[in-house]
Motif scaffolding. Structure first.
Motif, PDB file in Angstrom:
ATOM      1  N   GLN A   1      20.903  38.777  58.217  1.00  0.00           N
ATOM      2  CA  GLN A   1      21.349  40.135  58.537  1.00  0.00           C
ATOM      3  C   GLN A   1      22.140  40.154  59.840  1.00  0.00           C
ATOM      4  O   GLN A   1      23.161  40.827  59.949  1.00  0.00           O
ATOM      5  CB  GLN A   1      20.155  41.099  58.613  1.00  0.00           C
ATOM      6  N   CYS A   2      21.687  39.403  60.821  1.00  0.00           N
ATOM      7  CA  CYS A   2      22.387  39.332  62.104  1.00  0.00           C
ATOM      8  C   CYS A   2      23.778  38.715  61.920  1.00  0.00           C
ATOM      9  O   CYS A   2      24.764  39.190  62.496  1.00  0.00           O
ATOM     10  CB  CYS A   2      21.560  38.546  63.107  1.00  0.00           C
ATOM     11  N   LEU A   3      23.876  37.682  61.093  1.00  0.00           N
ATOM     12  CA  LEU A   3      25.179  37.061  60.823  1.00  0.00           C
ATOM     13  C   LEU A   3      26.099  38.023  60.075  1.00  0.00           C
ATOM     14  O   LEU A   3      27.308  38.081  60.341  1.00  0.00           O
ATOM     15  CB  LEU A   3      25.002  35.771  60.024  1.00  0.00           C
ATOM     16  N   LYS A   4      25.526  38.800  59.171  1.00  0.00           N
ATOM     17  CA  LYS A   4      26.304  39.816  58.446  1.00  0.00           C
ATOM     18  C   LYS A   4      26.864  40.850  59.427  1.00  0.00           C
ATOM     19  O   LYS A   4      28.025  41.252  59.342  1.00  0.00           O
ATOM     20  CB  LYS A   4      25.391  40.473  57.410  1.00  0.00           C
ATOM     21  N   GLU A   5      26.029  41.269  60.378  1.00  0.00           N
ATOM     22  CA  GLU A   5      26.468  42.195  61.421  1.00  0.00           C
ATOM     23  C   GLU A   5      27.555  41.575  62.296  1.00  0.00           C
ATOM     24  O   GLU A   5      28.523  42.239  62.663  1.00  0.00           O
ATOM     25  CB  GLU A   5      25.290  42.614  62.300  1.00  0.00           C
TER      26      GLU A   5
END
Length: 135
Positions: free
Chosen positions: A20-24
């Motif tokens: 999720q952090c990488l997606k953000e």
């Protein structure tokens, strides 16, 4: 005999949380909003083992201001989670459309991130990348 813990350690970093952090990261990079982008970084972040956080912000501020549009593709090769951190390695490809010229620059290479739990969420503590300009 293995006994499951009654509750999860709140400090444990999960794979889903890292993804999720990488997606953000990818979304905020493409949006070119320096404040939202830098909110992903620890105030102790270092890029390429030498640039401190304030320099990271200035570099991306200039880079975003020269960009009409950005697209970012990421392929994750390895994702390892630990109690309070995570390590990710992969390959990236960025297409930068330059303001006013219609020209595009393409960059690609290897990238690694170190994430840490800080202020209730994951933050980028370290980011190292190789940059190969393609076009």
């Amino acid at each position: 005999m293995f006994i499951e813990p009654a509750f999860a350690d709140p400090w444990t970093v999960t794979e889903e949380e890292v993804r999720q952090c990488l997606k953000e990261y990818v979304a905020r990079y493409a949006e070119r909003d320096i404040h939202a982008f830098m909110a992903l970084f620890s105030k102790h972040a270092v890029e390429n083992r030498m640039l401190p956080c304030r320099d990271i912000e200035e570099i991306y501020r200039r880079y975003f201001s020269r960009s009409e549009a950005l697209s970012y593709e990421l392929k994750i090769d390895s994702l390892q989670t630990y109690t309070r951190s995570a390590y990710v390695s992969g390959h990236y490809r960025v297409v930068q459309s330059l303001k006013g010229s219609g020209c595009e620059q393409v960059y690609r290479g290897d990238i690694q991130w170190i994430f840490v739990r800080e202020e209730g969420g994951l933050r980028i503590l370290g980011m190292n990348y190789g940059k190969e300009r393609v076009k």
